[in-house]
Design a protein around this motif. Structure first.
Motif, PDB file in Angstrom:
ATOM      1  N   THR A   1      -4.151  -8.129   6.170  1.00 10.20           N
ATOM      2  CA  THR A   1      -4.787  -7.044   6.928  1.00 10.20           C
ATOM      3  C   THR A   1      -3.823  -5.951   7.363  1.00 10.20           C
ATOM      4  O   THR A   1      -4.245  -4.838   7.652  1.00 10.20           O
ATOM      5  N   GLY A   2      -2.535  -6.262   7.464  1.00  6.38           N
ATOM      6  CA  GLY A   2      -1.572  -5.263   7.913  1.00  6.38           C
ATOM      7  C   GLY A   2      -0.236  -5.905   8.210  1.00  6.38           C
ATOM      8  O   GLY A   2       0.032  -7.055   7.830  1.00  6.38           O
ATOM      9  N   GLY A   3       0.622  -5.162   8.918  1.00  6.50           N
ATOM     10  CA  GLY A   3       1.969  -5.628   9.187  1.00  6.50           C
ATOM     11  C   GLY A   3       2.018  -6.891  10.022  1.00  6.50           C
ATOM     12  O   GLY A   3       2.876  -7.751   9.804  1.00  6.50           O
ATOM     13  N   GLN A   4       1.116  -7.030  10.998  1.00  7.24           N
ATOM     14  CA  GLN A   4       1.125  -8.241  11.816  1.00  7.24           C
ATOM     15  C   GLN A   4       0.840  -9.478  10.971  1.00  7.24           C
ATOM     16  O   GLN A   4       1.551 -10.483  11.047  1.00  7.24           O
ATOM     17  N   ALA A   5      -0.211  -9.423  10.174  1.00 10.41           N
ATOM     18  CA  ALA A   5      -0.549 -10.571   9.337  1.00 10.41           C
ATOM     19  C   ALA A   5       0.539 -10.836   8.307  1.00 10.41           C
ATOM     20  O   ALA A   5       0.828 -11.998   7.983  1.00 10.41           O
ATOM     21  N   ALA A   6       1.157  -9.776   7.789  1.00  8.92           N
ATOM     22  CA  ALA A   6       2.220  -9.956   6.808  1.00  8.92           C
ATOM     23  C   ALA A   6       3.436 -10.625   7.431  1.00  8.92           C
ATOM     24  O   ALA A   6       4.032 -11.538   6.837  1.00  8.92           O
ATOM     25  N   ASN A   7       3.825 -10.194   8.632  1.00 10.84           N
ATOM     26  CA  ASN A   7       4.944 -10.838   9.312  1.00 10.84           C
ATOM     27  C   ASN A   7       4.624 -12.292   9.651  1.00 10.84           C
ATOM     28  O   ASN A   7       5.477 -13.177   9.517  1.00 10.84           O
TER      29      ASN A   7
ATOM     30  N   ASP B   1       7.709 -10.642  17.427  1.00 13.13           N
ATOM     31  CA  ASP B   1       7.588 -11.509  18.596  1.00 13.13           C
ATOM     32  C   ASP B   1       6.219 -12.184  18.642  1.00 13.13           C
ATOM     33  O   ASP B   1       6.111 -13.365  18.976  1.00 13.13           O
ATOM     34  N   ARG B   2       5.176 -11.443  18.300  1.00 13.45           N
ATOM     35  CA  ARG B   2       3.850 -12.060  18.337  1.00 13.45           C
ATOM     36  C   ARG B   2       3.722 -13.131  17.254  1.00 13.45           C
ATOM     37  O   ARG B   2       3.126 -14.196  17.483  1.00 13.45           O
ATOM     38  N   ALA B   3       4.286 -12.879  16.085  1.00 11.80           N
ATOM     39  CA  ALA B   3       4.262 -13.892  15.033  1.00 11.80           C
ATOM     40  C   ALA B   3       4.996 -15.149  15.481  1.00 11.80           C
ATOM     41  O   ALA B   3       4.543 -16.273  15.233  1.00 11.80           O
ATOM     42  N   VAL B   4       6.135 -14.963  16.154  1.00 16.38           N
ATOM     43  CA  VAL B   4       6.896 -16.103  16.658  1.00 16.38           C
ATOM     44  C   VAL B   4       6.066 -16.891  17.670  1.00 16.38           C
ATOM     45  O   VAL B   4       6.075 -18.134  17.688  1.00 16.38           O
ATOM     46  N   ARG B   5       5.309 -16.188  18.516  1.00 17.36           N
ATOM     47  CA  ARG B   5       4.421 -16.872  19.463  1.00 17.36           C
ATOM     48  C   ARG B   5       3.321 -17.641  18.735  1.00 17.36           C
ATOM     49  O   ARG B   5       3.063 -18.806  19.025  1.00 17.36           O
TER      50      ARG B   5
ATOM     51  N   ASP C   1      -8.449  -2.335   6.372  1.00 15.78           N
ATOM     52  CA  ASP C   1      -7.151  -2.838   6.774  1.00 15.78           C
ATOM     53  C   ASP C   1      -6.448  -3.337   5.523  1.00 15.78           C
ATOM     54  O   ASP C   1      -7.034  -4.017   4.707  1.00 15.78           O
ATOM     55  N   SER C   2      -5.173  -3.001   5.379  1.00 15.79           N
ATOM     56  CA  SER C   2      -4.492  -3.323   4.134  1.00 15.79           C
ATOM     57  C   SER C   2      -3.002  -3.506   4.373  1.00 15.79           C
ATOM     58  O   SER C   2      -2.328  -2.590   4.854  1.00 15.79           O
ATOM     59  N   GLY C   3      -2.504  -4.677   4.050  1.00 14.45           N
ATOM     60  CA  GLY C   3      -1.075  -4.959   4.129  1.00 14.45           C
ATOM     61  C   GLY C   3      -0.695  -5.956   3.054  1.00 14.45           C
ATOM     62  O   GLY C   3      -1.561  -6.506   2.353  1.00 14.45           O
ATOM     63  N   PHE C   4       0.608  -6.214   2.920  1.00 13.12           N
ATOM     64  CA  PHE C   4       1.090  -7.088   1.857  1.00 13.12           C
ATOM     65  C   PHE C   4       2.191  -7.994   2.388  1.00 13.12           C
ATOM     66  O   PHE C   4       3.070  -7.546   3.127  1.00 13.12           O
ATOM     67  N   VAL C   5       2.138  -9.251   2.015  1.00 12.32           N
ATOM     68  CA  VAL C   5       3.245 -10.163   2.252  1.00 12.32           C
ATOM     69  C   VAL C   5       3.729 -10.632   0.888  1.00 12.32           C
ATOM     70  O   VAL C   5       2.935 -11.032   0.030  1.00 12.32           O
ATOM     71  N   PHE C   6       5.027 -10.552   0.688  1.00 15.08           N
ATOM     72  CA  PHE C   6       5.648 -10.981  -0.562  1.00 15.08           C
ATOM     73  C   PHE C   6       6.582 -12.145  -0.254  1.00 15.08           C
ATOM     74  O   PHE C   6       7.236 -12.166   0.802  1.00 15.08           O
TER      75      PHE C   6
ATOM     76  N   GLY D   1       9.167  -4.639   6.687  1.00 11.90           N
ATOM     77  CA  GLY D   1       9.250  -3.307   6.085  1.00 11.90           C
ATOM     78  C   GLY D   1       7.920  -2.588   6.131  1.00 11.90           C
ATOM     79  O   GLY D   1       7.510  -1.963   5.146  1.00 11.90           O
ATOM     80  N   ALA D   2       7.250  -2.653   7.275  1.00 10.18           N
ATOM     81  CA  ALA D   2       5.883  -2.149   7.404  1.00 10.18           C
ATOM     82  C   ALA D   2       5.716  -0.768   6.777  1.00 10.18           C
ATOM     83  O   ALA D   2       4.821  -0.532   5.970  1.00 10.18           O
ATOM     84  N   PHE D   3       6.595   0.166   7.133  1.00  3.59           N
ATOM     85  CA  PHE D   3       6.550   1.476   6.475  1.00  3.59           C
ATOM     86  C   PHE D   3       7.830   1.760   5.702  1.00  3.59           C
ATOM     87  O   PHE D   3       7.814   2.408   4.655  1.00  3.59           O
ATOM     88  N   GLY D   4       8.964   1.248   6.190  1.00  2.00           N
ATOM     89  CA  GLY D   4      10.239   1.587   5.582  1.00  2.00           C
ATOM     90  C   GLY D   4      10.434   1.035   4.191  1.00  2.00           C
ATOM     91  O   GLY D   4      11.223   1.569   3.405  1.00  2.00           O
TER      92      GLY D   4
END
Length: 450
Positions: free
Chosen positions: A133-139, A182-186, A295-300, A257-260
């Motif tokens: 869904t985005g950077g949060q879910a990817a992290n 931090d939220r992912a760690v939680r 919502d669109s994100g990627f985890v590799f 690397g959400a945007f970078g």
């Protein structure tokens, strides 16, 4: 259905046609807005065409022109034409993207788009790709894979036995990491106390020397989080040196690397991500610089088997389950939108050269923004290396931010960096032009002068 969807497309296209001229965020009366949507749920059904017209009328006063050319808050761009149209098709097709049995077309689109993404971003071709869904879910997914791997290496099955009683996992990250880490760690059960901070250099990139010190200061399973694109300054960590340092200590390296991460797609900024391929997992957003719909994100993940082991689940009723599909086995949702159609369409519309040009143009426009404001007396706090600018005129920064937002010419937000408040400007949209930047800078300077 044909007339209904045609009318929906007409309304959407009509709205998009107004974006260049409408106030970005007009004043809203929340009570009136809620009232327009109605009170108690009506008892009687309504014709779909009537519902559609009611929705369009009720929503119109509360729409923010985030898809337009002068929205510079957060790091989000407006959806490209082909991606928007593909998302309309995807909604009409109503495909569940859990696996290839439910939608062979969605599976094929994700497989091809995933390979294109890895090629553009300089990631290993064998890496798995999860459309999240985005950077949060990817992290979260990337760090779940990291948790599985480092504990398995220590002889602990975290999926079976949980964290209680197992080896303590160390999470090492920059003091300027994004809050989603931090939220992912939680969410993954480590707790934020597990995070061991590393000093950042003057522009916000991680201090590799201090990273080595922190890694060496303890033992046990180790996860190191790096960053491509500081959320305030755009600075990128020295990924090659940091990955080599972390791996010497046996760490799993995850890159936020959400945007970078998109800098790798542009020859002019690619050097900022030298060594990115050395990491073990990566997080990236699509509704940021690629300009696809939410919502669109990627985890590799460089170890697809680890990725699936951390995320996948099995149930007797799930037809087609049993092998890593590259879809639901790599993401946290079972009933998931077929996000790959819009991603495929955006990449096909732009091509390799178009993605590079989009990133390069946003960086040029950001530098133009910074020059115009500096010439008008503003302090620019960061080196403009990507698409982020921190701006201060002194005085009451938050009052100026509110004035800019209320003015409607453009929209930007604020941030606190190194103990000071700044205007934070992010240029990420495909539709933004030099004229939009100049018009926005003039409005900011006018309001600052007042």
């Amino acid at each position: 259905m044909h007339a209904l969807l045609a009318r929906a497309a007409e309304l959407a296209a009509g709205y998009r046609a107004t974006l260049a001229d409408r106030p970005v965020a007009p004043p809203v009366d929340p009570a009136a807005l809620r009232s327009a949507f109605g009170g108690p749920l009506p008892a009687r059904p309504a014709p779909p065409s009537e519902v559609l017209e009611h929705l369009a009328r009720a929503a119109e006063p509360g729409l923010v022109a985030t898809a337009g050319p002068r929205f510079f808050g957060f790091v989000i761009g407006g959806a490209l034409p082909a991606a928007t149209a593909a998302d309309v098709l995807a909604a009409g097709w109503d495909q569940n993207g859990f696996n290839a049995v439910l939608s062979p077309a969605a599976a094929a689109a994700e497989a091809v788009a995933g390979s294109w993404l890895k090629d553009l971003l300089g990631l290993p071709a064998h890496a798995s790709t999860g459309f999240v869904t985005g950077g949060q879910a990817a992290n979260t997914a990337g760090l779940a894979a990291a948790r599985h791997h480092v504990l398995a290496e220590a002889g602990w099955d975290v999926e079976r036995d949980g964290l209680a009683g197992g080896p303590r996992v160390r999470v090492v990250a920059s003091e300027e990491r994004h809050a989603t880490v931090d939220r992912a760690v939680r969410l993954l059960g480590f707790g934020t106390r597990a995070v061991e901070p590393v000093a950042a250099r003057p522009q916000g990139a991680i201090d590799v020397g201090d990273l080595a010190r922190v890694c060496a200061a303890g033992t046990g399973p180790l996860i190191v989080c790096l960053q491509a694109g500081n959320v305030n300054t755009g600075a990128c960590d020295d990924l090659r040196a940091a990955c080599e340092t972390a791996h010497r200590h046996g760490a799993w390296v995850h890159v936020d690397g959400a945007f970078g991460l998109w800098a790798a797609a542009n020859p002019g900024t690619r050097a900022l991500l030298d060594g990115v391929e050395l990491a073990d997992s990566w997080a990236c957003d699509g509704h940021k610089w690629l300009n696809v719909p939410y919502d669109s994100g990627f985890v590799f993940c460089a170890r697809p088997d680890v990725h699936a082991a951390a995320i996948a689940y099995r149930a007797a009723y799930l037809t087609g389950a049993g092998e890593v599909s590259g879809m639901g086995d790599l993401t946290l949702e079972s009933s998931r939108r077929a996000r790959g159609f819009a991603v495929w369409a955006a990449l096909r519309e732009l091509g390799r050269d178009g993605v590079a040009e989009l990133v390069d143009r946003c960086c040029r426009l950001t530098r133009r923004f910074a020059r115009a404001l500096a010439d008008g007396g503003a302090e620019i706090a960061n080196d403009v290396v990507l698409n982020q600018v921190l701006v201060s005129f002194g005085g009451d920064t938050d009052a100026l931010i509110r004035a800019v937002q209320d003015d409607g010419t453009c929209w930007l937000g604020g941030t606190t960096w190194r103990g000071r408040r700044y205007l934070r400007i992010s240029v990420s949209g495909w539709a933004t032009t030099e004229a939009d930047v100049d018009r926005s800078a003039a409005a900011i300077l006018r309001l600052a002068g007042q």
